[in-house]
Design a protein around this motif. Structure first.
Motif, PDB file in Angstrom:
ATOM      1  N   ALA A  94      16.622 -40.743 -33.589  1.00 26.14           N
ATOM      2  CA  ALA A  94      15.358 -40.003 -33.474  1.00 26.14           C
ATOM      3  C   ALA A  94      14.837 -39.948 -32.053  1.00 26.14           C
ATOM      4  O   ALA A  94      14.048 -39.051 -31.719  1.00 26.14           O
ATOM      5  N   GLU A  95      15.272 -40.892 -31.212  1.00 25.10           N
ATOM      6  CA  GLU A  95      14.682 -40.984 -29.877  1.00 25.10           C
ATOM      7  C   GLU A  95      14.773 -39.662 -29.123  1.00 25.10           C
ATOM      8  O   GLU A  95      13.771 -39.118 -28.659  1.00 25.10           O
ATOM      9  N   GLY A  96      15.956 -39.101 -29.016  1.00 22.13           N
ATOM     10  CA  GLY A  96      16.117 -37.839 -28.296  1.00 22.13           C
ATOM     11  C   GLY A  96      15.656 -36.641 -29.092  1.00 22.13           C
ATOM     12  O   GLY A  96      15.035 -35.712 -28.560  1.00 22.13           O
ATOM     13  N   ILE A  97      15.935 -36.645 -30.405  1.00 18.03           N
ATOM     14  CA  ILE A  97      15.622 -35.490 -31.251  1.00 18.03           C
ATOM     15  C   ILE A  97      14.120 -35.266 -31.357  1.00 18.03           C
ATOM     16  O   ILE A  97      13.629 -34.147 -31.184  1.00 18.03           O
ATOM     17  N   VAL A  98      13.390 -36.329 -31.633  1.00 18.33           N
ATOM     18  CA  VAL A  98      11.947 -36.183 -31.805  1.00 18.33           C
ATOM     19  C   VAL A  98      11.260 -35.882 -30.475  1.00 18.33           C
ATOM     20  O   VAL A  98      10.312 -35.097 -30.409  1.00 18.33           O
ATOM     21  N   PHE A  99      11.768 -36.470 -29.391  1.00 18.52           N
ATOM     22  CA  PHE A  99      11.205 -36.148 -28.081  1.00 18.52           C
ATOM     23  C   PHE A  99      11.394 -34.665 -27.767  1.00 18.52           C
ATOM     24  O   PHE A  99      10.491 -34.002 -27.251  1.00 18.52           O
ATOM     25  N   GLY A 100      12.585 -34.141 -28.077  1.00 11.57           N
ATOM     26  CA  GLY A 100      12.822 -32.715 -27.877  1.00 11.57           C
ATOM     27  C   GLY A 100      11.873 -31.862 -28.697  1.00 11.57           C
ATOM     28  O   GLY A 100      11.409 -30.807 -28.239  1.00 11.57           O
ATOM     29  N   PHE A 101      11.555 -32.313 -29.916  1.00  9.60           N
ATOM     30  CA  PHE A 101      10.634 -31.547 -30.746  1.00  9.60           C
ATOM     31  C   PHE A 101       9.218 -31.580 -30.173  1.00  9.60           C
ATOM     32  O   PHE A 101       8.473 -30.611 -30.307  1.00  9.60           O
ATOM     33  N   TRP A 102       8.856 -32.685 -29.539  1.00 15.07           N
ATOM     34  CA  TRP A 102       7.564 -32.752 -28.864  1.00 15.07           C
ATOM     35  C   TRP A 102       7.476 -31.688 -27.772  1.00 15.07           C
ATOM     36  O   TRP A 102       6.412 -31.090 -27.561  1.00 15.07           O
ATOM     37  N   LEU A 103       8.574 -31.434 -27.072  1.00 12.68           N
ATOM     38  CA  LEU A 103       8.569 -30.391 -26.042  1.00 12.68           C
ATOM     39  C   LEU A 103       8.299 -29.026 -26.671  1.00 12.68           C
ATOM     40  O   LEU A 103       7.562 -28.200 -26.113  1.00 12.68           O
ATOM     41  N   PHE A 104       8.900 -28.792 -27.848  1.00 10.30           N
ATOM     42  CA  PHE A 104       8.629 -27.543 -28.564  1.00 10.30           C
ATOM     43  C   PHE A 104       7.154 -27.452 -28.940  1.00 10.30           C
ATOM     44  O   PHE A 104       6.522 -26.389 -28.788  1.00 10.30           O
ATOM     45  N   LEU A 105       6.574 -28.552 -29.434  1.00 15.66           N
ATOM     46  CA  LEU A 105       5.173 -28.533 -29.834  1.00 15.66           C
ATOM     47  C   LEU A 105       4.258 -28.264 -28.638  1.00 15.66           C
ATOM     48  O   LEU A 105       3.259 -27.544 -28.767  1.00 15.66           O
ATOM     49  N   MET A 106       4.589 -28.817 -27.495  1.00 14.43           N
ATOM     50  CA  MET A 106       3.767 -28.588 -26.311  1.00 14.43           C
ATOM     51  C   MET A 106       3.807 -27.120 -25.906  1.00 14.43           C
ATOM     52  O   MET A 106       2.790 -26.544 -25.501  1.00 14.43           O
ATOM     53  N   ALA A 107       4.995 -26.500 -26.039  1.00 15.86           N
ATOM     54  CA  ALA A 107       5.095 -25.067 -25.744  1.00 15.86           C
ATOM     55  C   ALA A 107       4.256 -24.261 -26.738  1.00 15.86           C
ATOM     56  O   ALA A 107       3.602 -23.276 -26.374  1.00 15.86           O
ATOM     57  N   ASP A 108       4.267 -24.685 -27.991  1.00 16.50           N
ATOM     58  CA  ASP A 108       3.457 -24.017 -29.011  1.00 16.50           C
ATOM     59  C   ASP A 108       1.967 -24.166 -28.714  1.00 16.50           C
ATOM     60  O   ASP A 108       1.179 -23.232 -28.905  1.00 16.50           O
ATOM     61  N   LEU A 109       1.578 -25.338 -28.230  1.00 16.62           N
ATOM     62  CA  LEU A 109       0.176 -25.566 -27.890  1.00 16.62           C
ATOM     63  C   LEU A 109      -0.273 -24.713 -26.708  1.00 16.62           C
ATOM     64  O   LEU A 109      -1.454 -24.361 -26.609  1.00 16.62           O
ATOM     65  N   VAL A 110       0.661 -24.372 -25.822  1.00 13.05           N
ATOM     66  CA  VAL A 110       0.321 -23.468 -24.723  1.00 13.05           C
ATOM     67  C   VAL A 110      -0.096 -22.111 -25.283  1.00 13.05           C
ATOM     68  O   VAL A 110      -1.052 -21.479 -24.796  1.00 13.05           O
ATOM     69  N   ILE A 111       0.598 -21.652 -26.333  1.00 18.34           N
ATOM     70  CA  ILE A 111       0.234 -20.382 -26.978  1.00 18.34           C
ATOM     71  C   ILE A 111      -1.172 -20.468 -27.546  1.00 18.34           C
ATOM     72  O   ILE A 111      -2.005 -19.579 -27.337  1.00 18.34           O
ATOM     73  N   PHE A 112      -1.463 -21.551 -28.261  1.00 15.29           N
ATOM     74  CA  PHE A 112      -2.803 -21.706 -28.811  1.00 15.29           C
ATOM     75  C   PHE A 112      -3.847 -21.815 -27.696  1.00 15.29           C
ATOM     76  O   PHE A 112      -4.970 -21.312 -27.840  1.00 15.29           O
ATOM     77  N   GLY A 113      -3.500 -22.467 -26.606  1.00 13.57           N
ATOM     78  CA  GLY A 113      -4.422 -22.555 -25.480  1.00 13.57           C
ATOM     79  C   GLY A 113      -4.781 -21.177 -24.938  1.00 13.57           C
ATOM     80  O   GLY A 113      -5.951 -20.902 -24.623  1.00 13.57           O
ATOM     81  N   ALA A 114      -3.781 -20.297 -24.833  1.00 13.14           N
ATOM     82  CA  ALA A 114      -4.038 -18.935 -24.361  1.00 13.14           C
ATOM     83  C   ALA A 114      -4.918 -18.172 -25.352  1.00 13.14           C
ATOM     84  O   ALA A 114      -5.809 -17.412 -24.950  1.00 13.14           O
ATOM     85  N   LEU A 115      -4.690 -18.395 -26.655  1.00  8.57           N
ATOM     86  CA  LEU A 115      -5.509 -17.723 -27.664  1.00  8.57           C
ATOM     87  C   LEU A 115      -6.950 -18.237 -27.645  1.00  8.57           C
ATOM     88  O   LEU A 115      -7.896 -17.464 -27.828  1.00  8.57           O
ATOM     89  N   PHE A 116      -7.126 -19.538 -27.429  1.00 16.53           N
ATOM     90  CA  PHE A 116      -8.474 -20.087 -27.301  1.00 16.53           C
ATOM     91  C   PHE A 116      -9.188 -19.484 -26.088  1.00 16.53           C
ATOM     92  O   PHE A 116     -10.378 -19.147 -26.164  1.00 16.53           O
ATOM     93  N   ALA A 117      -8.477 -19.367 -24.984  1.00 15.83           N
ATOM     94  CA  ALA A 117      -9.091 -18.810 -23.778  1.00 15.83           C
ATOM     95  C   ALA A 117      -9.483 -17.348 -23.994  1.00 15.83           C
ATOM     96  O   ALA A 117     -10.566 -16.911 -23.563  1.00 15.83           O
ATOM     97  N   THR A 118      -8.627 -16.591 -24.674  1.00 15.72           N
ATOM     98  CA  THR A 118      -8.943 -15.193 -24.969  1.00 15.72           C
ATOM     99  C   THR A 118     -10.171 -15.096 -25.866  1.00 15.72           C
ATOM    100  O   THR A 118     -11.068 -14.278 -25.636  1.00 15.72           O
ATOM    101  N   TYR A 119     -10.208 -15.956 -26.889  1.00 13.79           N
ATOM    102  CA  TYR A 119     -11.366 -15.944 -27.786  1.00 13.79           C
ATOM    103  C   TYR A 119     -12.637 -16.319 -27.036  1.00 13.79           C
ATOM    104  O   TYR A 119     -13.704 -15.725 -27.260  1.00 13.79           O
ATOM    105  N   ALA A 120     -12.562 -17.301 -26.143  1.00 17.75           N
ATOM    106  CA  ALA A 120     -13.739 -17.728 -25.387  1.00 17.75           C
ATOM    107  C   ALA A 120     -14.340 -16.569 -24.610  1.00 17.75           C
ATOM    108  O   ALA A 120     -15.570 -16.409 -24.547  1.00 17.75           O
ATOM    109  N   ALA A 121     -13.487 -15.742 -24.028  1.00 15.96           N
ATOM    110  CA  ALA A 121     -13.984 -14.589 -23.270  1.00 15.96           C
ATOM    111  C   ALA A 121     -14.527 -13.510 -24.193  1.00 15.96           C
ATOM    112  O   ALA A 121     -15.614 -12.958 -23.970  1.00 15.96           O
TER     113      ALA A 121
END
Length: 210
Positions: A24-51
């Protein structure tokens, strides 16, 4: 014999299944990288909504006109309850791996998640039919539907993933590969909880108060 500590950002399986824990050490860490990329999308959507929630209302309704805070709060409780049930499923996977109990907790988590999706779709229907608040009404509503709709799509994908995992548990049992998939699904599911708490606070609470 020297013991090597294998660490990964997920539930620790070292005491019950050292082999899967190491994998799990490498596999789950890699999935965390995917989640962080997904959170960037949500961050952009939050910023758009804020404006858009300030500058994009035009002649349409304001957040306070269309948001049902009671419904949003109930949806929050449903999603948090689903995450809580998934936590019990994860503990079952780690300590006992009883297939029936694991199915039960996943079913509870899935039903609560499905109820959340149903309530969110109901809110969309009421907003569109009662208030005339459709995505084309204003920039604010376009940003709102895009942000919350993206989250609903993620929750729906998580529910499908959960159903697939229940089938795999029935076929393969609680094997190492199944555990690794459940670990990743758990991180994904809890991440959606965190995002929704942000939506509830920033979109619904702030929108109604202001």
């Amino acid at each position: 014999m020297v013991r090597t500590r294998n660490l990964h950002p997920g539930i620790n399986l070292g005491s019950t299944d050292p082999e899967t824990h190491r994998a799990a050490e490498g596999i789950v860490f890699g999935f965390w990288l995917f989640l962080m990329a997904d959170l960037v999308i949500f961050g952009a959507l939050f910023a758009t909504y804020a404006a858009m929630s300030v500058q994009g209302i035009a002649q349409g309704p304001t957040p306070a006109d269309v948001f049902d805070l009671g419904s949003a709060f109930l949806e929050t409780m449903l999603l948090l309850g689903s995450s809580f049930a998934f936590g019990f499923a994860t503990l079952e996977m780690k300590y006992r791996a009883n297939v029936s109990r694991l199915h039960l907790w996943l079913a509870v988590a899935g039903l609560l998640g499905a109820a959340f999706v149903a309530m969110e779709l109901r809110d969309y229907y009421i907003m569109a039919t009662v208030h005339g608040a459709t995505p084309s009404t204003s920039g604010f509503l376009s940003a709102y539907y895009l942000l919350t709709g993206t989250h609903v799509a993620h929750v729906t994908a998580g529910l499908v993933w959960m159903l697939v995992m229940m089938v795999q548990i029935s076929v393969f049992g609680v094997s190492g590969a199944v555990k690794l998939r459940l670990l990743r699904l758990g991180l994904f599911w809890h991440m959606l909880d965190v995002v929704w708490v942000g939506i509830f606070t920033f979109v619904y609470l702030f929108g109604v108060v202001s």
